[in-house]
Scaffold this motif. Sequence first.
Motif, PDB file in Angstrom:
ATOM      1  N   LYS A 118       0.861  -1.185   0.000  1.00 52.75           N
ATOM      2  CA  LYS A 118       0.000   0.000   0.000  1.00 52.75           C
ATOM      3  C   LYS A 118       0.896   1.232   0.000  1.00 52.75           C
ATOM      4  N   VAL A 119       0.366   2.341  -0.508  1.00 55.85           N
ATOM      5  CA  VAL A 119       1.147   3.577  -0.563  1.00 55.85           C
ATOM      6  C   VAL A 119       0.393   4.670   0.180  1.00 55.85           C
ATOM      7  N   LYS A 120       1.078   5.286   1.128  1.00 58.31           N
ATOM      8  CA  LYS A 120       0.531   6.428   1.856  1.00 58.31           C
ATOM      9  C   LYS A 120       1.155   7.669   1.225  1.00 58.31           C
ATOM     10  N   VAL A 121       0.329   8.479   0.584  1.00 56.37           N
ATOM     11  CA  VAL A 121       0.817   9.689  -0.073  1.00 56.37           C
ATOM     12  C   VAL A 121       0.554  10.854   0.867  1.00 56.37           C
ATOM     13  N   THR A 122       1.615  11.552   1.248  1.00 53.14           N
ATOM     14  CA  THR A 122       1.515  12.653   2.204  1.00 53.14           C
ATOM     15  C   THR A 122       1.946  13.939   1.524  1.00 53.14           C
ATOM     16  N   ILE A 123       1.105  14.953   1.646  1.00 54.89           N
ATOM     17  CA  ILE A 123       1.491  16.281   1.185  1.00 54.89           C
ATOM     18  C   ILE A 123       1.745  17.118   2.423  1.00 54.89           C
ATOM     19  N   MET A 124       2.963  17.652   2.521  1.00 55.72           N
ATOM     20  CA  MET A 124       3.341  18.436   3.697  1.00 55.72           C
ATOM     21  C   MET A 124       3.177  19.923   3.374  1.00 55.72           C
TER      22      MET A 124
END
Length: 176
Positions: A118-124
Motif C-alpha cells: 500500500k502507498v501512503k501519499v503525504t502532502i506536507m
Amino acid sequence: MYISKQEQRINEEIRAREVRVVDAENNQLGIMPLKEALRLAEEKQLDLVEVAAQAKPPVCRIMDFGKFKYEQSKREKEAKKKQRIIQIKEVKLRPRIEDHDYSVKSKNAERFLKDGDKVKVTIMFRGREIVHTELGRSLLERLAQDLKDICIVERHAKLEGKNMIMILAPKNDKQD
C-alpha cells in the motif's frame, strides 16, 4: 478437528471429575469419570486431550498428542508460507512540486503498488501553504488519476494537522 489456541490439558492435567470422551476414530464413548477415561487412553497407548474445556462436561479426545502437535505445526508453517505481508510505503510531496519531481515520486508509488504494498501519499504544508489546501487535494487527485490502472483509493485525501494524507492500495485483479 478444532482445538483452541491456548495450551491444551492432557492426561493428569485435566481437572474435571467427569468428561465426555471421543475416541481416535471420532466415535462418541459417552460421559464417564476421568479415571476411567484415562485408563481407556492408556490401554490404547494414547493421550487423553481436553479439546473443549468450557463445555459441561468438558470434551476430551483420545489421540496421539505428539503426532497431533507435529501435524499442527506443519499446517501452521504451510499457512505462513502462503501469507503475504502488506507493508505501507510512504511517498511525501509538497504542494508546489515541480513536474520532474512529481514524475519521480509517481514512479516510486507505482513501483510500490506493483510490489503489492500500500502507498501512503503525504502532502506536507509549511507555513502559509496550509491556506491553499486545494492545491494539495488536486495534486493527490492527479496522482490517483495517473495510477488508477494499478490501484484503488483506499482512503481519500484528508487533512490531518499540517499534512494531507491519501492511501492507495494495489488492485487485486490477477488473471493467471
